[in-house]
Design a protein around this motif. Structure first.
Motif, PDB file in Angstrom:
ATOM      1  N   ALA A   1       0.856  -1.183   0.000  1.00  0.00           N
ATOM      2  CA  ALA A   1       0.000   0.000   0.000  1.00  0.00           C
ATOM      3  C   ALA A   1       0.893   1.234   0.000  1.00  0.00           C
ATOM      4  O   ALA A   1       2.116   1.145   0.145  1.00  0.00           O
ATOM      5  CB  ALA A   1      -0.933  -0.010   1.206  1.00  0.00           C
ATOM      6  N   HIS A   2       0.247   2.398  -0.135  1.00  0.00           N
ATOM      7  CA  HIS A   2       0.974   3.651  -0.375  1.00  0.00           C
ATOM      8  C   HIS A   2       0.510   4.683   0.648  1.00  0.00           C
ATOM      9  O   HIS A   2      -0.672   5.038   0.693  1.00  0.00           O
ATOM     10  CB  HIS A   2       0.664   4.116  -1.802  1.00  0.00           C
ATOM     11  CG  HIS A   2       1.527   5.226  -2.288  1.00  0.00           C
ATOM     12  ND1 HIS A   2       2.870   5.076  -2.555  1.00  0.00           N
ATOM     13  CD2 HIS A   2       1.237   6.519  -2.568  1.00  0.00           C
ATOM     14  CE1 HIS A   2       3.361   6.222  -2.990  1.00  0.00           C
ATOM     15  NE2 HIS A   2       2.386   7.115  -3.006  1.00  0.00           N
ATOM     16  N   ARG A   3       1.413   5.163   1.502  1.00  0.00           N
ATOM     17  CA  ARG A   3       1.059   6.188   2.488  1.00  0.00           C
ATOM     18  C   ARG A   3       1.035   7.568   1.823  1.00  0.00           C
ATOM     19  O   ARG A   3       1.574   7.761   0.727  1.00  0.00           O
ATOM     20  CB  ARG A   3       2.068   6.209   3.642  1.00  0.00           C
ATOM     21  CG  ARG A   3       2.190   4.905   4.404  1.00  0.00           C
ATOM     22  CD  ARG A   3       3.019   5.107   5.668  1.00  0.00           C
ATOM     23  NE  ARG A   3       3.668   3.885   6.101  1.00  0.00           N
ATOM     24  CZ  ARG A   3       3.125   2.941   6.855  1.00  0.00           C
ATOM     25  NH1 ARG A   3       1.876   3.090   7.260  1.00  0.00           N
ATOM     26  NH2 ARG A   3       3.804   1.864   7.198  1.00  0.00           N
TER      27      ARG A   3
ATOM     28  N   THR B   1       2.726   9.970   2.675  1.00  0.00           N
ATOM     29  CA  THR B   1       4.097  10.479   2.609  1.00  0.00           C
ATOM     30  C   THR B   1       4.838   9.973   1.376  1.00  0.00           C
ATOM     31  O   THR B   1       5.966  10.389   1.116  1.00  0.00           O
ATOM     32  CB  THR B   1       4.867  10.045   3.859  1.00  0.00           C
ATOM     33  OG1 THR B   1       4.838   8.606   3.953  1.00  0.00           O
ATOM     34  CG2 THR B   1       4.253  10.641   5.109  1.00  0.00           C
ATOM     35  N   GLY B   2       4.223   9.037   0.641  1.00  0.00           N
ATOM     36  CA  GLY B   2       4.881   8.463  -0.521  1.00  0.00           C
ATOM     37  C   GLY B   2       5.565   7.146  -0.242  1.00  0.00           C
ATOM     38  O   GLY B   2       6.106   6.512  -1.155  1.00  0.00           O
ATOM     39  N   GLU B   3       5.541   6.720   1.018  1.00  0.00           N
ATOM     40  CA  GLU B   3       6.204   5.466   1.397  1.00  0.00           C
ATOM     41  C   GLU B   3       5.308   4.271   1.070  1.00  0.00           C
ATOM     42  O   GLU B   3       4.113   4.276   1.357  1.00  0.00           O
ATOM     43  CB  GLU B   3       6.502   5.485   2.901  1.00  0.00           C
ATOM     44  CG  GLU B   3       7.047   4.171   3.439  1.00  0.00           C
ATOM     45  CD  GLU B   3       7.000   4.112   4.949  1.00  0.00           C
ATOM     46  OE1 GLU B   3       7.432   3.086   5.513  1.00  0.00           O
ATOM     47  OE2 GLU B   3       6.515   5.086   5.579  1.00  0.00           O
ATOM     48  N   ASP B   4       5.886   3.259   0.469  1.00  0.00           N
ATOM     49  CA  ASP B   4       5.181   1.999   0.239  1.00  0.00           C
ATOM     50  C   ASP B   4       5.478   1.053   1.393  1.00  0.00           C
ATOM     51  O   ASP B   4       6.589   1.044   1.940  1.00  0.00           O
ATOM     52  CB  ASP B   4       5.633   1.355  -1.071  1.00  0.00           C
ATOM     53  CG  ASP B   4       5.155   2.132  -2.289  1.00  0.00           C
ATOM     54  OD1 ASP B   4       4.346   3.054  -2.107  1.00  0.00           O
ATOM     55  OD2 ASP B   4       5.617   1.830  -3.400  1.00  0.00           O
ATOM     56  N   PHE B   5       4.496   0.230   1.775  1.00  0.00           N
ATOM     57  CA  PHE B   5       4.704  -0.706   2.878  1.00  0.00           C
ATOM     58  C   PHE B   5       3.908  -1.983   2.616  1.00  0.00           C
ATOM     59  O   PHE B   5       2.887  -1.964   1.920  1.00  0.00           O
ATOM     60  CB  PHE B   5       4.293  -0.076   4.216  1.00  0.00           C
ATOM     61  CG  PHE B   5       2.839   0.314   4.310  1.00  0.00           C
ATOM     62  CD1 PHE B   5       1.928  -0.493   4.988  1.00  0.00           C
ATOM     63  CD2 PHE B   5       2.377   1.488   3.734  1.00  0.00           C
ATOM     64  CE1 PHE B   5       0.600  -0.135   5.076  1.00  0.00           C
ATOM     65  CE2 PHE B   5       1.049   1.854   3.822  1.00  0.00           C
ATOM     66  CZ  PHE B   5       0.156   1.039   4.497  1.00  0.00           C
ATOM     67  N   PRO B   6       4.368  -3.121   3.152  1.00  0.00           N
ATOM     68  CA  PRO B   6       3.697  -4.408   2.908  1.00  0.00           C
ATOM     69  C   PRO B   6       2.407  -4.521   3.702  1.00  0.00           C
ATOM     70  O   PRO B   6       2.326  -4.067   4.846  1.00  0.00           O
ATOM     71  CB  PRO B   6       4.735  -5.443   3.375  1.00  0.00           C
ATOM     72  CG  PRO B   6       5.523  -4.719   4.425  1.00  0.00           C
ATOM     73  CD  PRO B   6       5.586  -3.291   3.974  1.00  0.00           C
ATOM     74  N   ILE B   7       1.381  -5.135   3.100  1.00  0.00           N
ATOM     75  CA  ILE B   7       0.095  -5.276   3.779  1.00  0.00           C
ATOM     76  C   ILE B   7      -0.472  -6.675   3.558  1.00  0.00           C
ATOM     77  O   ILE B   7      -0.021  -7.427   2.696  1.00  0.00           O
ATOM     78  CB  ILE B   7      -0.931  -4.236   3.274  1.00  0.00           C
ATOM     79  CG1 ILE B   7      -1.233  -4.463   1.779  1.00  0.00           C
ATOM     80  CG2 ILE B   7      -0.479  -2.832   3.553  1.00  0.00           C
ATOM     81  CD1 ILE B   7      -2.427  -3.677   1.274  1.00  0.00           C
ATOM     82  N   GLU B   8      -1.468  -6.965   4.361  1.00  0.00           N
ATOM     83  CA  GLU B   8      -2.316  -8.152   4.203  1.00  0.00           C
ATOM     84  C   GLU B   8      -3.746  -7.620   4.175  1.00  0.00           C
ATOM     85  O   GLU B   8      -4.101  -6.763   4.987  1.00  0.00           O
ATOM     86  CB  GLU B   8      -2.087  -9.094   5.377  1.00  0.00           C
ATOM     87  CG  GLU B   8      -3.017 -10.274   5.449  1.00  0.00           C
ATOM     88  CD  GLU B   8      -2.741 -11.100   6.704  1.00  0.00           C
ATOM     89  OE1 GLU B   8      -3.728 -11.520   7.348  1.00  0.00           O
ATOM     90  OE2 GLU B   8      -1.571 -11.321   7.035  1.00  0.00           O
TER      91      GLU B   8
END
Length: 645
Positions: A233-235, A237-244
């Protein structure tokens, strides 16, 4: 003709279906049942609000059947009468229907009614009274309160959920955004609602996301859980992070509602990576320990035969070079065992400040002239229980690491102090801690590098680095009961913190406590138990050259057959052997031949033994014949007289 004396004919009875009066009564009854089922009361009153007719089917029997001929204020009192009069007067005066809510307290229960009043006119259109209908709302209001309470609880659950919950319509626009979603994506609900959910999908994945959602909507499945290693997913702030993610939908067509529950896997993935890293380190540690164990056996043979040749004055400078190379190799095994936490420690209570001062001149030579060395050592003695060689290795490795981080020169600072464990490092012993800090003004490290610096074979120095330096430091520090950490920022240098438990000051040396006996000739019988043939042959040869009788065994089972020899004076056994260990043999000897001394040979840590062992009964590999004979002599000289052979 008819008979005049005949009795009168029976009256004719009209069937109810044909009797207008009966039909009217049946109709009234039917309407009454309907009104009763609907909990409705109907009334007719004149302009004085006197009851003229009442159709009341209240199931509790407490209706208005006795109200006919009485005024409103005679039937009801207080707030109920006031409200009813106000509603009905308003209908009469405004010449139009009026409505209001009336609450009646009766029999300890509260009943709510929705009252509608309508003016009643005669055939000339003149208002002659009022008609009213009261509909009981008690159950409906209770259901409404229950629904409101349920909605409040649901809202509380959604607001307190740790996972982000987002709902969208078929157009992918957000209609619900819970507080967890606000925290996760860094956007308020007010800002998110009405926007497309694709704003939270990484740009590179938006086409795949749209296809996934379309396919999900067309399958007819109402819920689906998506767990993919590359789902992200995409915050804001522009940061991508892993999700379920779990997705469900309700309704059809334009009324469809998609609800997505999202869990941030960042912390989970970090913990999993740490676990995998720990398992990898443990596996490499076992491998390193096994290699070091076998290497120690070979070094014992090399050093042993070198010493035997030197004793016979054979060889020359070449022999010395072999001996020196073997001793340097033994330092490598110390590194491997320190990393694997299996090294045998020759611990003592030492002053860390004294050790640093003793190495000061060497440290200055190591760092070179372009690096300034500053020291700020605590005034008091800083006693720690550690292996001197290992602590020197820790300090040297940290200093070399700092020097390499300052290729253009800089400042290297060494500081020692007493730290409060509750503040400095809550995870360690509640005792006070000695803190050693080594900092530099070098290039520093990025976070992804800093988190890996203690991994074995990880290096940023290319072919110039082995990747064992800091891994060895980590192994030594943790094996000594301490901990180590590093703070670093690119361009601002690095600081290594080493914490060790503070030890009590050592007692003055006992003048009667002498060093181990010099190697001297003997005549006693020695049982030698060693599975490695080369080591066994060397040790047996050395023992015989010093006058001892030797019984040889390659495992515990073979050794047990020799225990009945009355001339047996001592047992020398390796610890790690196939099958049963030397520690098992020692336990069996204590049961069958109590008082018979046992000397255990090992290259591993005492922590691998099943019970505490007196250091006098341990011989650390690699060893020389002189070391072996001296240990045996010391044990034989302190044995009880009953075991003199």
């Amino acid at each position: 003709m008819s008979d005049p004396h005949a009795p009168d004919a029976a009256p004719t009875t009209t069937p109810p279906s044909q009797d207008p009066s009966a039909r009217e009564k049946a109709g009234v009854t039917a309407w009454g049942e309907l009104l009763q089922a609907a909990r409705i009361t109907a009334c007719e009153q004149d302009l004085d609000l006197r009851y003229l007719a009442v159709l009341d089917q209240s199931p509790d029997g407490q209706g208005l059947t006795g109200a006919i001929g009485r005024l409103e204020t005679e039937v009801f009192s207080g707030e109920v009468a006031r409200r009813l009069v106000a509603i009905k007067r308003a209908a009469i005066e405004s010449n139009r229907p009026r409505q209001g809510r009336v609450v009646v307290e009766a029999g300890g229960a509260t009943r709510s009614f929705d009252v509608t009043a309508t003016p009643r006119r005669d055939e000339h259109g003149t208002i002659v009274g009022v008609l009213s209908v009261a509909v009981e709302l008690t159950e409906a209001l209770q259901a409404q309160d229950l629904a409101r309470s349920s909605q409040s609880r649901l809202s509380g659950i959604l607001d307190s959920a740790m996972d982000a919950i987002i709902s969208t319509g078929p157009d992918r626009r957000i209609v619900f955004f819970n507080p967890a979603a606000e925290r996760m994506f860094g956007v308020s609900a007010a800002e998110a609602i009405g926007t497309e959910i694709t704003r939270f999908v990484p740009p590179a994945m938006r086409d795949d996301h749209a296809a996934l959602m379309d396919n999900f909507a067309e399958t007819g499945v109402t819920a689906r859980r998506i767990v993919l290693n590359d789902l992200r997913a995409h915050r804001a702030t522009g940061e991508d992070f892993p999700i379920e993610a779990s997705i469900s939908h309700t309704g059809t067509g334009d009324d469809r509602l998609f609800t997505i529950i999202i869990r941030d896997r960042t912390e989970h993935d970090q913990l999993q990576a740490q676990l995998l890293q720990s398992q990898k380190l443990e596996g490499i540690g076992r491998l390193a320990g096994g290699v070091a164990h076998d290497f120690n056996n070979l070094l014992t043979v090399i050093l042993g035969y070198c010493e035997l040749l030197r004793m016979r004055q054979r060889g020359g400078s070449e022999l010395e070079e072999i001996n020196n190379a073997a001793r340097r190799a033994s330092q490598l095994t110390r590194q491997l065992l320190a990393f694997s936490r299996r090294q045998v420690l020759q611990v003592e209570t030492l002053d860390l400040n004294g050790l640093i001062r003793g190495l000061n001149r060497m440290l200055r030579r190591i760092i070179g002239e372009d690096v300034v060395l500053e020291t700020d050592l605590a005034d008091d003695f800083l006693w720690v229980v550690a292996d001197v060689g290992q602590m020197e290795q820790v300090l040297l490795n940290l200093v070399v690491n700092a020097r390499d981080a300052m290729p253009s020169g800089g400042t290297l600072r060494i500081v020692t102090r007493i730290s409060d464990p509750a503040i400095a490092h809550p995870g360690l012993s509640p005792r006070q801690l000695v803190e050693l800090t080594v900092s530099d003004t070098g290039v520093g490290m990025a976070e992804d590098v800093r988190t890996r610096i203690f991994e074995p074979f990880f290096t940023t120095k290319g072919d110039a680095g082995t990747g064992l330096g800091l891994a060895t430091v980590y192994g030594i520090v943790t094996q000594t009961g301490g901990d180590i950490a590093c703070d670093s920022t690119p361009g601002q240098g690095s600081t290594f913190h080493v914490w060790l438990p503070l030890a009590p000051a050592p007692k003055p040396a006992d003048e009667t406590a002498q060093a181990e006996s010099r190697a001297t000739h003997g005549h006693e019988t020695v049982l030698l138990v060693e599975d490695e043939a080369l080591v066994r042959e060397l040790a047996a040869r050395a023992l015989r050259e010093y006058g001892h009788k030797v019984l040889e065994a390659q495992d515990v089972e073979s050794a047990l057959r020799y225990l009945d020899h009355q001339s047996l004076a001592i047992v020398v056994s390796d610890v790690v052997m196939p099958g049963r260990s030397g520690d098992d043999l020692s336990t069996e000897i204590a049961r069958r031949r109590p008082g018979l001394p046992v000397l255990l040979m090992t290259g591993y840590s005492e922590a691998l033994l099943q019970r505490p062992v007196d250091p006098a009964h341990l011989l650390r590999k690699p060893f020389t014949p002189t070391d072996l004979i001296a240990k045996i002599r010391a044990l034989l000289d302190r044995r009880p007289p009953a075991y003199t052979s």
